[in-house]
Design a protein around this motif. Structure first.
Motif, PDB file in Angstrom:
ATOM      1  N   SER A  18      58.992   3.230   5.698  1.00  8.48           N
ATOM      2  CA  SER A  18      60.322   3.687   5.302  1.00  8.48           C
ATOM      3  C   SER A  18      60.228   4.611   4.085  1.00  8.48           C
ATOM      4  O   SER A  18      59.163   4.799   3.501  1.00  8.48           O
ATOM      5  CB  SER A  18      61.203   2.489   4.967  1.00  8.48           C
ATOM      6  N   HIS A  19      61.375   5.161   3.704  1.00  2.41           N
ATOM      7  CA  HIS A  19      61.420   6.040   2.538  1.00  2.41           C
ATOM      8  C   HIS A  19      61.003   5.301   1.266  1.00  2.41           C
ATOM      9  O   HIS A  19      60.365   5.879   0.385  1.00  2.41           O
ATOM     10  CB  HIS A  19      62.836   6.598   2.385  1.00  2.41           C
ATOM     11  N   SER A  20      61.328   4.009   1.174  1.00  2.00           N
ATOM     12  CA  SER A  20      60.922   3.221   0.004  1.00  2.00           C
ATOM     13  C   SER A  20      59.510   2.654   0.162  1.00  2.00           C
ATOM     14  O   SER A  20      59.066   1.868  -0.657  1.00  2.00           O
ATOM     15  CB  SER A  20      61.913   2.068  -0.212  1.00  2.00           C
ATOM     16  N   HIS A  21      58.838   3.076   1.205  1.00  2.00           N
ATOM     17  CA  HIS A  21      57.433   2.742   1.481  1.00  2.00           C
ATOM     18  C   HIS A  21      57.232   1.283   1.884  1.00  2.00           C
ATOM     19  O   HIS A  21      56.142   0.747   1.728  1.00  2.00           O
ATOM     20  CB  HIS A  21      56.537   3.112   0.287  1.00  2.00           C
ATOM     21  N   ARG A  22      58.284   0.646   2.396  1.00  2.00           N
ATOM     22  CA  ARG A  22      58.107  -0.679   2.994  1.00  2.00           C
ATOM     23  C   ARG A  22      57.552  -0.481   4.398  1.00  2.00           C
ATOM     24  O   ARG A  22      57.950   0.438   5.103  1.00  2.00           O
ATOM     25  CB  ARG A  22      59.441  -1.419   3.046  1.00  2.00           C
ATOM     26  N   LYS A  23      56.644  -1.348   4.808  1.00  2.00           N
ATOM     27  CA  LYS A  23      55.968  -1.184   6.087  1.00  2.00           C
ATOM     28  C   LYS A  23      56.343  -2.299   7.052  1.00  2.00           C
ATOM     29  O   LYS A  23      56.450  -3.452   6.673  1.00  2.00           O
ATOM     30  CB  LYS A  23      54.455  -1.168   5.883  1.00  2.00           C
ATOM     31  N   SER A  24      56.548  -1.929   8.309  1.00  2.00           N
ATOM     32  CA  SER A  24      56.749  -2.909   9.377  1.00  2.00           C
ATOM     33  C   SER A  24      55.915  -2.463  10.572  1.00  2.00           C
ATOM     34  O   SER A  24      55.580  -1.281  10.717  1.00  2.00           O
ATOM     35  CB  SER A  24      58.221  -3.024   9.750  1.00  2.00           C
ATOM     36  N   ASN A  25      55.584  -3.406  11.422  1.00  2.00           N
ATOM     37  CA  ASN A  25      54.710  -3.112  12.554  1.00  2.00           C
ATOM     38  C   ASN A  25      55.436  -2.291  13.613  1.00  2.00           C
ATOM     39  O   ASN A  25      56.629  -2.430  13.818  1.00  2.00           O
ATOM     40  CB  ASN A  25      54.211  -4.414  13.185  1.00  2.00           C
ATOM     41  N   ARG A  26      54.666  -1.436  14.290  1.00  2.00           N
ATOM     42  CA  ARG A  26      55.213  -0.676  15.401  1.00  2.00           C
ATOM     43  C   ARG A  26      54.138  -0.478  16.450  1.00  2.00           C
ATOM     44  O   ARG A  26      52.972  -0.771  16.223  1.00  2.00           O
ATOM     45  CB  ARG A  26      55.783   0.660  14.955  1.00  2.00           C
ATOM     46  N   MET A  27      54.558   0.017  17.611  1.00  2.00           N
ATOM     47  CA  MET A  27      53.636   0.199  18.717  1.00  2.00           C
ATOM     48  C   MET A  27      53.917   1.526  19.416  1.00  2.00           C
ATOM     49  O   MET A  27      55.073   1.890  19.618  1.00  2.00           O
ATOM     50  CB  MET A  27      53.824  -0.958  19.702  1.00  2.00           C
ATOM     51  N   TRP A  28      52.865   2.260  19.758  1.00  2.00           N
ATOM     52  CA  TRP A  28      52.974   3.458  20.565  1.00  2.00           C
ATOM     53  C   TRP A  28      52.524   3.101  21.968  1.00  2.00           C
ATOM     54  O   TRP A  28      51.405   2.620  22.164  1.00  2.00           O
ATOM     55  CB  TRP A  28      52.071   4.575  20.047  1.00  2.00           C
ATOM     56  N   LYS A  29      53.379   3.335  22.965  1.00  2.00           N
ATOM     57  CA  LYS A  29      53.005   3.072  24.347  1.00  2.00           C
ATOM     58  C   LYS A  29      52.491   4.352  24.983  1.00  2.00           C
ATOM     59  O   LYS A  29      53.091   5.416  24.826  1.00  2.00           O
ATOM     60  CB  LYS A  29      54.203   2.539  25.132  1.00  2.00           C
ATOM     61  N   SER A  30      51.378   4.248  25.697  1.00  2.00           N
ATOM     62  CA  SER A  30      50.817   5.399  26.384  1.00  2.00           C
ATOM     63  C   SER A  30      51.668   5.736  27.607  1.00  2.00           C
ATOM     64  O   SER A  30      52.349   4.875  28.169  1.00  2.00           O
ATOM     65  CB  SER A  30      49.392   5.090  26.831  1.00  2.00           C
ATOM     66  N   ASN A  31      51.599   6.999  28.033  1.00  2.00           N
ATOM     67  CA  ASN A  31      52.361   7.464  29.191  1.00  2.00           C
ATOM     68  C   ASN A  31      51.595   7.070  30.457  1.00  2.00           C
ATOM     69  O   ASN A  31      50.816   7.839  31.000  1.00  2.00           O
ATOM     70  CB  ASN A  31      52.545   8.979  29.100  1.00  2.00           C
ATOM     71  N   ILE A  32      51.805   5.827  30.911  1.00  2.00           N
ATOM     72  CA  ILE A  32      51.053   5.273  32.033  1.00  2.00           C
ATOM     73  C   ILE A  32      51.979   5.138  33.242  1.00  2.00           C
ATOM     74  O   ILE A  32      53.074   4.599  33.144  1.00  2.00           O
ATOM     75  CB  ILE A  32      50.425   3.929  31.644  1.00  2.00           C
ATOM     76  N   LYS A  33      51.520   5.663  34.384  1.00  2.00           N
ATOM     77  CA  LYS A  33      52.299   5.674  35.618  1.00  2.00           C
ATOM     78  C   LYS A  33      51.603   4.816  36.668  1.00  2.00           C
ATOM     79  O   LYS A  33      50.385   4.731  36.706  1.00  2.00           O
ATOM     80  CB  LYS A  33      52.416   7.103  36.162  1.00  2.00           C
ATOM     81  N   SER A  34      52.389   4.218  37.546  1.00  2.00           N
ATOM     82  CA  SER A  34      51.848   3.498  38.694  1.00  2.00           C
ATOM     83  C   SER A  34      51.781   4.491  39.846  1.00  2.00           C
ATOM     84  O   SER A  34      52.808   4.964  40.323  1.00  2.00           O
ATOM     85  CB  SER A  34      52.748   2.325  39.039  1.00  2.00           C
ATOM     86  N   ARG A  54      46.859  14.742  35.097  1.00  2.00           N
ATOM     87  CA  ARG A  54      46.859  16.195  34.913  1.00  2.00           C
ATOM     88  C   ARG A  54      45.478  16.790  35.042  1.00  2.00           C
ATOM     89  O   ARG A  54      45.304  17.889  35.576  1.00  2.00           O
ATOM     90  CB  ARG A  54      47.427  16.555  33.534  1.00  2.00           C
ATOM     91  N   SER A  55      44.455  16.072  34.547  1.00  2.00           N
ATOM     92  CA  SER A  55      43.092  16.615  34.548  1.00  2.00           C
ATOM     93  C   SER A  55      42.431  16.543  35.915  1.00  2.00           C
ATOM     94  O   SER A  55      41.357  17.108  36.114  1.00  2.00           O
ATOM     95  CB  SER A  55      42.228  15.862  33.530  1.00  2.00           C
ATOM     96  N   GLY A  56      43.044  15.812  36.859  1.00  2.00           N
ATOM     97  CA  GLY A  56      42.462  15.690  38.187  1.00  2.00           C
ATOM     98  C   GLY A  56      41.386  14.628  38.273  1.00  2.00           C
ATOM     99  O   GLY A  56      40.537  14.669  39.150  1.00  2.00           O
ATOM    100  N   ALA A  57      41.424  13.657  37.373  1.00  2.00           N
ATOM    101  CA  ALA A  57      40.408  12.594  37.361  1.00  2.00           C
ATOM    102  C   ALA A  57      40.613  11.606  38.505  1.00  2.00           C
ATOM    103  O   ALA A  57      39.701  10.869  38.849  1.00  2.00           O
ATOM    104  CB  ALA A  57      40.434  11.851  36.031  1.00  2.00           C
ATOM    105  N   VAL A  58      41.807  11.611  39.110  1.00  2.00           N
ATOM    106  CA  VAL A  58      42.083  10.722  40.239  1.00  2.00           C
ATOM    107  C   VAL A  58      42.559  11.557  41.423  1.00  2.00           C
ATOM    108  O   VAL A  58      43.169  12.615  41.261  1.00  2.00           O
ATOM    109  CB  VAL A  58      43.153   9.657  39.906  1.00  2.00           C
ATOM    110  N   GLU A  59      42.258  11.075  42.620  1.00  2.00           N
ATOM    111  CA  GLU A  59      42.710  11.731  43.841  1.00  2.00           C
ATOM    112  C   GLU A  59      43.919  10.976  44.359  1.00  2.00           C
ATOM    113  O   GLU A  59      43.833   9.792  44.704  1.00  2.00           O
ATOM    114  CB  GLU A  59      41.585  11.701  44.885  1.00  2.00           C
ATOM    115  N   ARG A  60      45.066  11.660  44.398  1.00  2.00           N
ATOM    116  CA  ARG A  60      46.300  11.018  44.854  1.00  2.00           C
ATOM    117  C   ARG A  60      46.242  10.761  46.354  1.00  2.00           C
ATOM    118  O   ARG A  60      45.646  11.533  47.105  1.00  2.00           O
ATOM    119  CB  ARG A  60      47.507  11.899  44.546  1.00  2.00           C
TER     120      ARG A  60
END
Length: 61
Positions: A18-34, A54-60
């Motif tokens: 925060s602006h007052s430099h208090r810290k709380s936990n957070r999480m970044w979720k990856s862009n994962i598709k089924s 996007r890179s073509g690492a998997v064959e749809r």
């Protein structure tokens, strides 16, 4: 949380600061598709991140 079946990418953890430099936990979720992709010649549903798609690492299927 789902992980990418190709590269193993999952959730990342850090802090909200925060602006007052208090810290709380957070999480970044990856862009994962089924997606349906070919695994050993047979179509199978897997969790794959958008970068691997996007890179073509998997064959749809």
């Amino acid at each position: 949380m789902a992980k990418c079946a190709v590269c193993g990418k999952g959730a990342h953890f850090g802090n909200n600061v925060s602006h007052s430099h208090r810290k709380s936990n957070r999480m970044w979720k990856s862009n994962i598709k089924s997606v349906k992709c070919m695994v050993n010649g047979t179509p199978k549903r897997q969790y794959v991140c958008a970068k691997c798609l996007r890179s073509g690492a998997v064959e749809r299927a």
